[in-house]
Design a protein around this motif. Structure first.
Motif, short mmCIF file in Angstrom:
data_model
loop_
_atom_site.label_atom_id
_atom_site.label_comp_id
_atom_site.label_asym_id
_atom_site.label_seq_id
_atom_site.Cartn_x
_atom_site.Cartn_y
_atom_site.Cartn_z
N LYS A 101 1.08 -1.24 -0.05
CA LYS A 101 0.05 0.08 0.02
C LYS A 101 0.84 1.15 0.02
O LYS A 101 0.56 2.17 -0.90
N MET A 102 1.87 1.17 0.55
CA MET A 102 2.87 2.35 0.91
C MET A 102 3.44 2.61 -0.43
O MET A 102 3.61 3.55 -0.97
N GLN A 103 3.78 1.62 -1.17
CA GLN A 103 4.50 1.70 -2.70
C GLN A 103 3.27 2.30 -3.52
O GLN A 103 3.53 2.67 -4.76
N THR A 104 1.97 2.02 -3.31
CA THR A 104 1.00 2.49 -4.44
C THR A 104 0.46 3.35 -4.13
O THR A 104 0.27 4.33 -5.28
N ASP A 105 -0.03 4.08 -2.79
CA ASP A 105 -0.51 5.48 -2.52
C ASP A 105 0.16 6.27 -1.50
O ASP A 105 -0.49 7.34 -1.21
N TYR A 106 0.89 5.44 -0.68
CA TYR A 106 1.59 6.13 0.40
C TYR A 106 0.64 6.45 1.55
O TYR A 106 0.71 7.49 2.39
N GLY A 107 -0.47 5.67 1.60
CA GLY A 107 -1.51 5.75 2.72
C GLY A 107 -2.73 6.46 2.44
O GLY A 107 -2.63 7.49 1.49
N SER A 108 -3.65 6.20 3.26
CA SER A 108 -4.90 6.76 3.00
C SER A 108 -5.07 8.13 3.71
O SER A 108 -4.37 8.68 4.17
N SER A 109 -6.16 9.02 3.21
CA SER A 109 -6.29 10.32 3.81
C SER A 109 -6.01 10.39 5.36
O SER A 109 -6.79 9.73 5.89
N SER A 110 -5.09 11.20 5.70
CA SER A 110 -5.10 11.41 7.06
C SER A 110 -6.30 12.01 7.72
O SER A 110 -6.99 11.74 8.77
N LEU A 111 -6.81 12.88 6.99
CA LEU A 111 -8.12 13.62 7.45
C LEU A 111 -9.21 12.80 7.54
O LEU A 111 -10.05 12.46 8.71
N ALA A 112 -9.47 11.80 6.63
CA ALA A 112 -10.44 10.85 6.59
C ALA A 112 -10.47 9.79 7.73
O ALA A 112 -11.19 9.42 8.40
N GLN A 113 -9.05 9.26 8.02
CA GLN A 113 -8.78 8.43 8.99
C GLN A 113 -9.13 9.16 10.64
O GLN A 113 -9.75 8.40 11.21
N LEU A 114 -8.97 10.22 10.57
CA LEU A 114 -9.13 11.09 12.09
C LEU A 114 -10.58 11.02 12.07
O LEU A 114 -11.23 10.90 13.23
N THR A 115 -11.35 11.54 10.86
CA THR A 115 -12.64 11.71 11.10
C THR A 115 -13.42 10.49 11.36
O THR A 115 -14.30 10.40 12.34
N VAL A 116 -13.21 9.32 10.57
CA VAL A 116 -13.63 7.80 10.86
C VAL A 116 -13.40 7.27 12.53
O VAL A 116 -14.21 6.89 13.21
N GLY A 117 -12.13 7.76 12.98
CA GLY A 117 -11.80 7.45 14.36
C GLY A 117 -12.84 8.09 15.20
O GLY A 117 -13.16 7.50 16.56
N LYS A 118 -13.03 9.49 15.04
CA LYS A 118 -13.78 10.23 15.80
C LYS A 118 -15.26 9.75 16.10
O LYS A 118 -15.98 9.47 17.05
N TRP A 119 -15.56 9.36 14.90
CA TRP A 119 -17.26 8.55 14.71
C TRP A 119 -17.09 7.18 15.67
O TRP A 119 -18.22 7.16 16.33
N LEU A 120 -16.20 6.34 15.76
CA LEU A 120 -16.10 5.28 16.48
C LEU A 120 -16.13 5.72 17.71
O LEU A 120 -16.63 5.10 18.72
N GLU A 121 -14.84 6.54 18.19
CA GLU A 121 -14.61 7.12 19.70
C GLU A 121 -15.77 7.62 20.18
O GLU A 121 -16.09 7.55 21.41
N THR A 122 -16.66 8.42 19.82
CA THR A 122 -17.90 9.17 20.34
C THR A 122 -18.98 8.66 20.22
O THR A 122 -19.72 8.93 21.28
N GLY A 123 -19.16 7.33 19.81
CA GLY A 123 -20.53 6.55 19.81
C GLY A 123 -21.56 7.19 18.91
O GLY A 123 -22.35 6.53 18.72
N LEU A 124 -21.13 8.15 18.07
CA LEU A 124 -22.21 8.47 17.15
C LEU A 124 -22.24 7.75 16.10
O LEU A 124 -23.22 7.50 15.27
N TYR A 125 -21.18 6.78 15.62
CA TYR A 125 -21.43 5.76 14.71
C TYR A 125 -22.47 4.71 14.82
O TYR A 125 -23.34 4.70 13.92
N GLU A 126 -22.58 4.51 16.06
CA GLU A 126 -23.67 3.28 16.48
C GLU A 126 -24.67 3.90 16.45
O GLU A 126 -25.93 3.20 15.70
N GLU A 127 -24.92 5.34 16.81
CA GLU A 127 -26.28 6.04 16.82
C GLU A 127 -26.86 6.03 15.43
O GLU A 127 -28.03 5.84 15.26
#
Length: 483
Positions: free
Chosen positions: A351-377
């Motif tokens: 993956k690092m050779q292909t695109d050097y990683g997925s969007s940092s902003l998107a990763q942080l956003t999804v992490g917040k959805w999981l952490e806050t419990g809003l994802y399950e809501e």
């Protein structure tokens, strides 16, 4: 096929057909449309340019007279090189490059759907994502505010992805009996990239990928493009018939199994718990790895599906693929693979050779959805809305299709698998449906033996459009039955 992003103006003195002629010349001379490119049909051009077909005929005749185009509306029209001076001497033969590329092009049906899906006039019974009406706007505003207060930088992440997100995915998976550490999780740009990485990183050209028959993976060319073979194994009401696997592995030693156990795409089938346990035992005996694509798990409507295969895996057999594309937003482009750490290390390197990683902003956003419990809501809300949409769709099918088709009521997911009672020309049905503004996925793209089936999505179109689309589609099917 060329892409058209312009329309002639009725506010200037130049005739519409000459504006179209000049547009063609500009796109060809600039190199945007290489020599050898195919031109859309007259009907499609008239729709794209929003003019009468006679205007298109006049424009094409002029371009042919000048030696710029060659062919006709029925047999196909292409750009040639008779009338633009020296173009053949300064422009590479892009068509030969295109034809010689190693990646096999999409099926024509899928290319056409991909092109037409973004035209607002179409009723999208094809789209496998949640309706924009179901997007959690208010919750996303809360999440993005949280994210903005926690951004320290947006640099590259480590090869496996943002540790913060991987830790929350690890916690999230535990509720399904999947116990993997953050170091055994790789963040990917959706489930499709997960499949690509596994094919490139773990399999040799000539390897066989076993899959359900029919299967979503038959509609894609990613495996064939890297030299893999696909082998379908029949499914029944309990899922893939795993007892048949030893029969196939005798001829295919280097192999892996790809399955969608929950609300399978396209049939909506849910693999039974009994069949899951049986499949794990068979694959353990055959030493055959499993790719478990579980992106639809959270979309149950009636009752939760059985435990993941990964939760039954005690030997590192299963590569577990998840994503928020179906549940939250495909535009975030965030998914994950959970598996043995050496495998994850290997795939992370690729993956690092292909695109050097997925969007940092998107990763942080999804992490917040999981952490806050809003994802399950949000998931709870989404299930309720899918229940409404499924009921509307089943009511419409019972009203308009009961005498011409059969189907099973899905217990979750996005799709109803509809099979016609009488044989009709399915390629013609697809074409004629496009002409009346309806997009759908015919069964032949998932398996030729299911040529009389349709995958109807109830997740994307508005409720009004669901009713209208199914009514118009039923009338079209009846019309084609008479031909």
């Amino acid at each position: 096929m060329i892409h058209i992003d312009w329309k002639p103006s009725r506010d200037i003195s130049k005739t519409l057909y000459m504006q179209i002629v000049d547009y063609f010349k500009e796109k060809i001379s600039s190199g945007d449309w290489p020599v050898g490119s195919s031109i859309p049909t007259q009907r499609d051009l008239a729709r794209k340019f929003e003019v009468n077909r006679s205007t298109i005929v006049a424009a094409l005749d002029e371009l042919k007279a000048e030696g710029i185009l060659e062919g006709n509306g029925k047999g196909g029209t292409r750009i040639i090189n008779n009338s633009i001076p020296l173009l053949s001497n300064i422009q590479p033969n892009w068509q030969s490059y295109i034809e010689e590329g190693i990646h096999i092009p999409n099926l024509n049906t899928i290319k056409r759907i991909n092109e037409l899906e973004f035209e607002s006039s179409f009723i999208r019974l094809s789209t496998g994502e949640a309706s924009p009406d179901l997007f959690p706007t208010k919750k996303m505003e809360i999440i993005l505010k949280e994210v903005s207060q926690n951004i320290k930088n947006l640099g590259y992440e480590e090869s496996k992805g943002m540790l913060y997100l991987r830790e929350h995915i690890s916690k999230y998976l535990k509720k399904y009996g999947i116990h993997v550490s953050a170091s055994s999780i790789l963040i990917v740009s959706g489930a499709l990239q997960a499949i690509q990485l596994i094919a490139m990183g773990l399999l040799q050209p000539g390897s066989t990928v076993f899959l359900e028959k029919p299967s979503y993976l038959y509609s894609l060319q990613i495996l064939q493009s890297v030299g893999m073979r696909r082998c379908g194994i029949p499914i029944d009401e309990e899922g893939i018939q795993g007892n048949l696997i030893p029969k196939y592995t005798k001829k295919n030693k280097s192999s892996i199994l790809y399955i969608i156990p929950n609300f399978q795409n396209p049939t909506g089938t849910v693999m039974s718990q009994r069949r899951r346990k049986e499949l794990i035992k068979i694959c353990q005996k055959e030493k055959m790895p499993i790719i478990e694509d579980d992106v639809y798990r959270e979309l149950w409507i009636d009752t939760p599906p059985p435990s993941p295969l990964k939760s039954l895996d005690t030997n590192g057999l299963v590569l577990y693929v998840g994503s928020v594309s179906k549940t939250l937003s495909p535009g975030l482009r965030i998914g994950w693979i959970a598996g043995p750490e050496p495998v994850i290390d290997r795939l992370a390197d690729i993956k690092m050779q292909t695109d050097y990683g997925s969007s940092s902003l998107a990763q942080l956003t999804v992490g917040k959805w999981l952490e806050t419990g809003l994802y399950e809501e949000h998931i709870e809300y989404l299930r309720k809305q899918l229940h409404i949409r499924r009921e509307v769709t089943i009511d419409a099918l019972e009203t308009y299709f009961s005498d011409i088709a059969t189907w099973k009521i899905p217990s979750g997911g996005y799709y109803v698998w509809v099979t016609l009672k009488d044989s009709i020309a399915m390629y013609k049905l697809f074409d004629e449906a496009c002409k009346i503004g309806i997009l759908l996925y015919p069964g032949y793209i998932y398996d030729l033996s299911h040529n009389q089936s349709l995958r109807i999505s109830y997740s994307y179109a508005s409720i009004k459009d669901l009713k209208e689309g199914l009514y118009r589609l039923s009338k079209l099917i009846r019309k084609l039955k008479k031909i």
